[in-house]
Design a protein around this motif. Structure first.
Motif, PDB file in Angstrom:
ATOM      1  N   ILE A 158      -1.269   4.634  -0.162  1.00 50.41           N
ATOM      2  CA  ILE A 158      -2.288   4.854  -0.975  1.00 50.41           C
ATOM      3  C   ILE A 158      -2.866   3.406  -1.592  1.00 50.41           C
ATOM      4  CG2 ILE A 158      -3.159   6.109  -3.094  1.00 50.41           C
ATOM      5  CD1 ILE A 158      -1.092   8.301  -2.169  1.00 50.41           C
ATOM      6  N   LEU A 159      -2.063   2.745  -2.048  1.00 55.40           N
ATOM      7  CA  LEU A 159      -2.271   1.496  -2.458  1.00 55.40           C
ATOM      8  C   LEU A 159      -2.833   0.566  -1.636  1.00 55.40           C
ATOM      9  CD1 LEU A 159      -2.350  -0.773  -4.926  1.00 55.40           C
ATOM     10  CD2 LEU A 159       0.036  -1.237  -4.244  1.00 55.40           C
ATOM     11  N   GLU A 160      -2.583   0.428  -0.449  1.00 53.19           N
ATOM     12  CA  GLU A 160      -3.212  -0.374   0.767  1.00 53.19           C
ATOM     13  C   GLU A 160      -4.638   0.238   0.886  1.00 53.19           C
ATOM     14  OE1 GLU A 160      -2.479  -0.848   5.456  1.00 53.19           O
ATOM     15  OE2 GLU A 160      -0.632  -0.830   3.992  1.00 53.19           O
ATOM     16  N   ASN A 161      -4.826   1.685   0.969  1.00 49.81           N
ATOM     17  CA  ASN A 161      -5.994   2.156   1.249  1.00 49.81           C
ATOM     18  C   ASN A 161      -6.900   1.873   0.138  1.00 49.81           C
ATOM     19  OD1 ASN A 161      -7.863   4.844   0.648  1.00 49.81           O
ATOM     20  ND2 ASN A 161      -7.707   4.293   2.613  1.00 49.81           N
ATOM     21  N   PHE A 162      -6.462   1.799  -1.208  1.00 50.80           N
ATOM     22  CA  PHE A 162      -7.535   1.655  -2.089  1.00 50.80           C
ATOM     23  C   PHE A 162      -7.834   0.260  -2.130  1.00 50.80           C
ATOM     24  CE2 PHE A 162      -6.210   4.813  -5.787  1.00 50.80           C
ATOM     25  CZ  PHE A 162      -6.525   5.808  -4.886  1.00 50.80           C
TER      26      PHE A 162
END
Length: 193
Positions: A5-9
């Protein structure tokens, strides 16, 4: 668990780990089984939904109880009834899990708090809303100017794995055609190959 999720954000905005940690602190993690309904038409308020994993379908039921598919949401997408979420009105749509799905939801207060406390989230959501508007405008153009075959081919290009997951009647509804006509298009294209 949250690295994906961090990577996506960070695809859109360079978030710090602390900012994203606040998202997880304000959001609510929920798992849904295939065919479970997350939001029912008429529910008091729809949350804003981030799909960690799975597939959601948003649809509108008309006065004759015919379901019109508005959109599909896949891994790392945001979805929800935006009018309900932003204006606090009852939901106009139903949102259903098309597969086992994991989501993070934000209510309006959590959303506003994230944006007020972290300008990165304000920018992130602005970019998402801009991209969403562009996508919806393109879909309107496809709906008013593309042939049914062109709509289908664009759908397959934009959602290459979705056909394996979603029943043909839902794809047909999304495209604005009957399931029978979609079958005819598929046969025609298979014969060309």
């Amino acid at each position: 668990m949250h690295e994906d999720i961090l990577e996506n954000f960070r695809t859109y905005v360079p978030f710090t780990k602390e900012e994203v940690k606040d998202f997880f602190g304000k959001g609510k993690y929920v798992k849904y089984r295939k065919n479970e309904v997350l939001v029912e038409k008429g529910d008091p308020v729809s949350p804003f939904i981030f799909i960690r994993k799975g597939c959601l379908m948003t649809y509108y039921s008309d006065s004759k109880n015919f379901n019109h598919v508005i959109q599909f949401g896949l891994d790392k997408w945001w979805t929800g009834d935006l009018q309900s979420f932003m204006q606090g009105t009852p939901s106009s749509y139903t949102i259903k899990a098309m597969s086992d799905t994991e989501v993070w939801t934000l209510d309006k207060n959590a959303f506003e708090s994230l944006c007020a406390e972290h300008p990165s989230f304000e920018r992130y959501f602005r970019i998402l809303f801009q991209n969403s508007l562009i996508s919806h405008q393109k879909r309107i153009i496809r709906n008013i100017s593309f042939s049914a075959e062109e709509k289908y081919l664009t759908f397959v290009k934009n959602f290459p794995k979705l056909e394996l997951l979603i029943a043909q009647k839902y794809i047909a509804s999304y495209l604005g055609i009957t399931p029978e006509f979609l079958s005819m298009i598929r046969r025609k294209l298979a014969n060309k190959a």
